[in-house]
Design an enzyme around this catalytic site. Structure first.
Site, PDB file in Angstrom:
ATOM      1  N   LYS A 152       0.835  -1.197   0.000  1.00  0.00           N
ATOM      2  CA  LYS A 152       0.000   0.000   0.000  1.00  0.00           C
ATOM      3  C   LYS A 152       0.871   1.249   0.000  1.00  0.00           C
ATOM      4  O   LYS A 152       2.015   1.188   0.475  1.00  0.00           O
ATOM      5  CB  LYS A 152      -0.847   0.025   1.285  1.00  0.00           C
ATOM      6  CG  LYS A 152      -1.983  -0.954   1.327  1.00  0.00           C
ATOM      7  CD  LYS A 152      -2.741  -0.816   2.637  1.00  0.00           C
ATOM      8  CE  LYS A 152      -3.896  -1.801   2.713  1.00  0.00           C
ATOM      9  NZ  LYS A 152      -4.958  -1.574   1.734  1.00  0.00           N
ATOM     10  N   ARG A 167     -10.473 -11.307   1.780  1.00  0.00           N
ATOM     11  CA  ARG A 167     -11.377 -12.311   1.191  1.00  0.00           C
ATOM     12  C   ARG A 167     -10.745 -13.696   1.201  1.00  0.00           C
ATOM     13  O   ARG A 167     -11.444 -14.697   1.227  1.00  0.00           O
ATOM     14  CB  ARG A 167     -11.801 -11.865  -0.211  1.00  0.00           C
ATOM     15  CG  ARG A 167     -10.664 -11.718  -1.168  1.00  0.00           C
ATOM     16  CD  ARG A 167     -11.033 -10.882  -2.385  1.00  0.00           C
ATOM     17  NE  ARG A 167     -10.990  -9.450  -2.104  1.00  0.00           N
ATOM     18  CZ  ARG A 167     -11.302  -8.515  -2.995  1.00  0.00           C
ATOM     19  NH1 ARG A 167     -11.710  -8.846  -4.195  1.00  0.00           N
ATOM     20  NH2 ARG A 167     -11.234  -7.232  -2.676  1.00  0.00           N
TER      21      ARG A 167
HETATM   22  N1  BES Z   1      -8.064  -3.647   4.366  1.00  0.00           N
HETATM   23  C1  BES Z   1      -8.216  -3.193   3.044  1.00  0.00           C
HETATM   24  C2  BES Z   1      -9.475  -2.372   2.805  1.00  0.00           C
HETATM   25  C3  BES Z   1      -9.604  -1.069   3.558  1.00  0.00           C
HETATM   26  C4  BES Z   1      -9.146   0.105   3.009  1.00  0.00           C
HETATM   27  C5  BES Z   1     -10.216  -1.026   4.783  1.00  0.00           C
HETATM   28  C6  BES Z   1      -9.286   1.301   3.685  1.00  0.00           C
HETATM   29  C7  BES Z   1     -10.362   0.174   5.468  1.00  0.00           C
HETATM   30  C8  BES Z   1      -9.903   1.337   4.919  1.00  0.00           C
HETATM   31  C9  BES Z   1      -8.263  -4.390   2.077  1.00  0.00           C
HETATM   32  O1  BES Z   1      -7.526  -5.498   2.448  1.00  0.00           O
HETATM   33  C10 BES Z   1      -7.715  -3.924   0.767  1.00  0.00           C
HETATM   34  O2  BES Z   1      -6.602  -3.514   0.740  1.00  0.00           O
HETATM   35  N2  BES Z   1      -8.531  -3.994  -0.264  1.00  0.00           N
HETATM   36  C11 BES Z   1      -8.139  -3.567  -1.559  1.00  0.00           C
HETATM   37  C12 BES Z   1      -8.674  -4.548  -2.582  1.00  0.00           C
HETATM   38  C13 BES Z   1      -8.128  -4.356  -3.962  1.00  0.00           C
HETATM   39  C14 BES Z   1      -6.661  -4.687  -4.003  1.00  0.00           C
HETATM   40  C15 BES Z   1      -8.895  -5.236  -4.911  1.00  0.00           C
HETATM   41  C16 BES Z   1      -8.729  -2.172  -1.803  1.00  0.00           C
HETATM   42  O3  BES Z   1      -9.855  -1.922  -1.379  1.00  0.00           O
HETATM   43  O4  BES Z   1      -8.041  -1.341  -2.376  1.00  0.00           O
HETATM   44 ZN    ZN Z   2      -5.508  -5.425   1.847  1.00  0.00          ZN
END
Ligand code: BES
Ligand code: ZN
Ligand code: ZN
Length: 495
Positions: free
Chosen positions: A277, A351
């Site tokens: 990230k 997921r």
């Molecule tokens: N934990 C994150 C989602 C999240 C983001 C929760 C901001 C709370 C605040 C999750 O694991 C994630 O990173 N999801 C990705 C999925 C994508 C790579 C398909 C996302 O939402 O960007």
């Molecule tokens: Zn994630």
């Protein structure tokens, strides 16, 4: 917190603070004010006449009248028209009241509320909402600051001044305290940084917390998970030195009934893994275990409320980190139900850990309904702002249940679609399914559609709680920081 219900006339209140929930159209409330005014030698009348004290929903006004009456402060809380008052209104006002009382350094409060004229809210729900507001609103995350900030007295006694006495008022208040303790526990867990709250630490805390209660704690470790082919769960854990666990809580109150399963995403830190990230706000990902925290909090309340049902809690606990051993984009792993998954993005890890946990709840624990709860996608925030939980379900009955509870808890849940076409977005060239859609649109729905592949015909609800993960400001029962959201919805669902 002690709770008393008293039919004394409000001017006889003995608590330091007398809180009047003030409404336009309650005749008893108007009568009460004239009694108080008389006692205070007319100190109230000008404020009332000139409408300096407002009935408007959400308004606050404090007076510290002179005189030798036992109460030292009166706080007026506007509730607007009685027929429009909702349980969330009462909870919100009570949350703000708790901080007012704290500022006044008072340990007791008497609440005058004309409970009879609150049209649609049942009396036990009134006191439940008051207890939840008072306890949630006075929450603060303690424990990691070395210098003690100004010490304030804790609120230890609430007296509800009500013209009628009913046992249900007390029952409601203690349920409210149990719920709020669950929410505050979830907040504590989510606020705790990831170097302290590792998967091992969550397990340790669960064992200590539920010792001697009706909730049984057990764990599935990496070796046991491998024996059950939980390679989606184990794949996420591979990049971290922290040992992964699936924490299982088991409450039995329903005889031979098949259980309800509450499955909470417990990623104690989500760096994104190799699909790392951006660094801005990455620290918030210490709360990527908020789903597990709300399941933990819900079980805290379950252990006290003791519902007549069987409930299991399943919390996959992992850290998602990059390392030479971590999952790589393009890797293919096989879940417990033998579905092969192409991991296109290692940041779509929630997921993966949920997929194996859902399979476990259904195939091993024979759950009759599965509710999973997760900070699953950033896309849910794009869709709903910081306002509502995204809800997906294959069962109209369960949707109706959550929508009905929303009216009481005030936790907004918005029903989202599970169109079959979303599955096309998850087609993989090399495996049965890919773990994410790399296009720009529909991210919250494709994540839910992915999970549905592990559910079969079992009734299932997916709650993407990322929108409510944290509160940006303190207001009502909400306190700035990690929110403990969804805990209330889960508790109402199972009790
Ligand atoms: N934990 C994150 C989602 C999240 C983001 C929760 C901001 C709370 C605040 C999750 O694991 C994630 O990173 N999801 C990705 C999925 C994508 C790579 C398909 C996302 O939402 O960007
Ligand atoms: Zn994630
Ligand atoms: Zn995550």
């Amino acid at each position: 917190m002690k709770f008393k219900c008293s039919s004394i006339s409000p001017e006889k209140a003995t608590s330091t603070v007398l809180a009047i929930y003030y409404s336009y159209d309650s005749k008893t409330c108007a009568k009460t004010l004239s009694l108080l005014d008389k006692q205070l030698g007319g100190q109230l009348s000008d404020y009332i006449k000139e409408e300096i004290v407002s009935h408007k929903k959400g308004s606050f006004f404090r007076l510290s009248p002179l005189g030798n009456q036992s109460y030292k402060h009166i706080i007026f809380l506007g509730i607007g028209k009685t027929k429009n008052v909702t349980a969330p209104d009462i909870r919100h006002l009570s949350g703000s009241l708790s901080r007012f009382v704290k500022k006044l350094n008072a340990s007791s409060v008497s609440i005058y509320l004309d409970t009879k004229c609150l049209g649609t809210i049942k009396e036990d729900q009134v006191t439940q909402s008051i207890a939840e507001g008072l306890s949630m609103g006075s929450y603060s995350f303690k424990g990691l600051k070395t210098k003690v900030e100004s010490k304030s007295v804790a609120l230890s006694e609430t007296t509800l001044i009500s013209s009628f006495k009913s046992a249900s008022l007390k029952v409601g208040f203690s349920k409210g305290l149990a719920v709020a303790e669950g929410v505050n526990l979830a907040r504590d867990l989510a606020n705790t940084p990831a170097n302290i709250l590792t998967p091992t630490e969550v397990v340790k805390r669960a064992k200590a917390y539920f010792k001697g209660t009706t909730v049984k704690v057990s764990v599935i470790d990496a070796k046991q998970a491998a024996a059950m082919n939980m390679n989606a769960f184990l794949g996420v854990a591979r990049g971290s030195v922290e040992a992964p666990y699936i924490l299982c809580l088991d409450y039995k109150g329903g005889g031979t009934k098949k259980p309800i399963a509450l499955v909470g995403k417990g990623v104690t830190f989500d760096s994104g893994g190799i699909s790392i990230k951006p660094s801005s706000k990455m620290s918030e990902m210490k709360a990527d275990m908020s789903g597990a925290a709300s399941v933990f909090g819900a079980f805290s309340a379950i252990s006290k409320i003791k519902p007549k049902d069987n409930i299991v809690g399943i919390m996959p606990l992992v850290e998602n980190m990059p390392s030479s051993n971590a999952l790589k984009p393009g890797d293919v792993i096989t879940a417990m139900n033998k579905t092969s998954i192409e991991v296109l993005n290692t940041d779509a890890e929630g997921r993966l850990v949920l997929a194996d946990s859902i399979c476990y709840a259904i195939s091993k624990l024979k759950a009759r309904v599965v509710v999973d709860i997760a900070t699953l996608t950033g896309a849910s925030l794009v869709a709903l702002g910081e306002l509502a939980i995204a809800l997906f379900s294959n069962s109209e009955k369960q949707i109706a249940e959550f929508k009905c509870n929303e009216l009481f808890t005030g936790e907004k849940v918005w029903n989202m679609p599970l169109y079959d076409e979303f599955l096309d977005y998850l087609k993989s060239d090399v495996a049965d399914i890919s773990n994410c859609y790399e296009g720009r649109y529909g991210g919250v729905c494709t994540a839910a559609k992915f999970l549905q592949q592990f559910v079969g015909d079992t009734d299932w609800v997916h709650l993407d709680m990322a929108p409510l993960m944290s509160s940006s400001k303190t207001s009502g029962e909400q306190v700035k920081g990690m929110s403990g959201a969804a805990t209330q919805s889960l508790i109402e669902f199972v009790t």
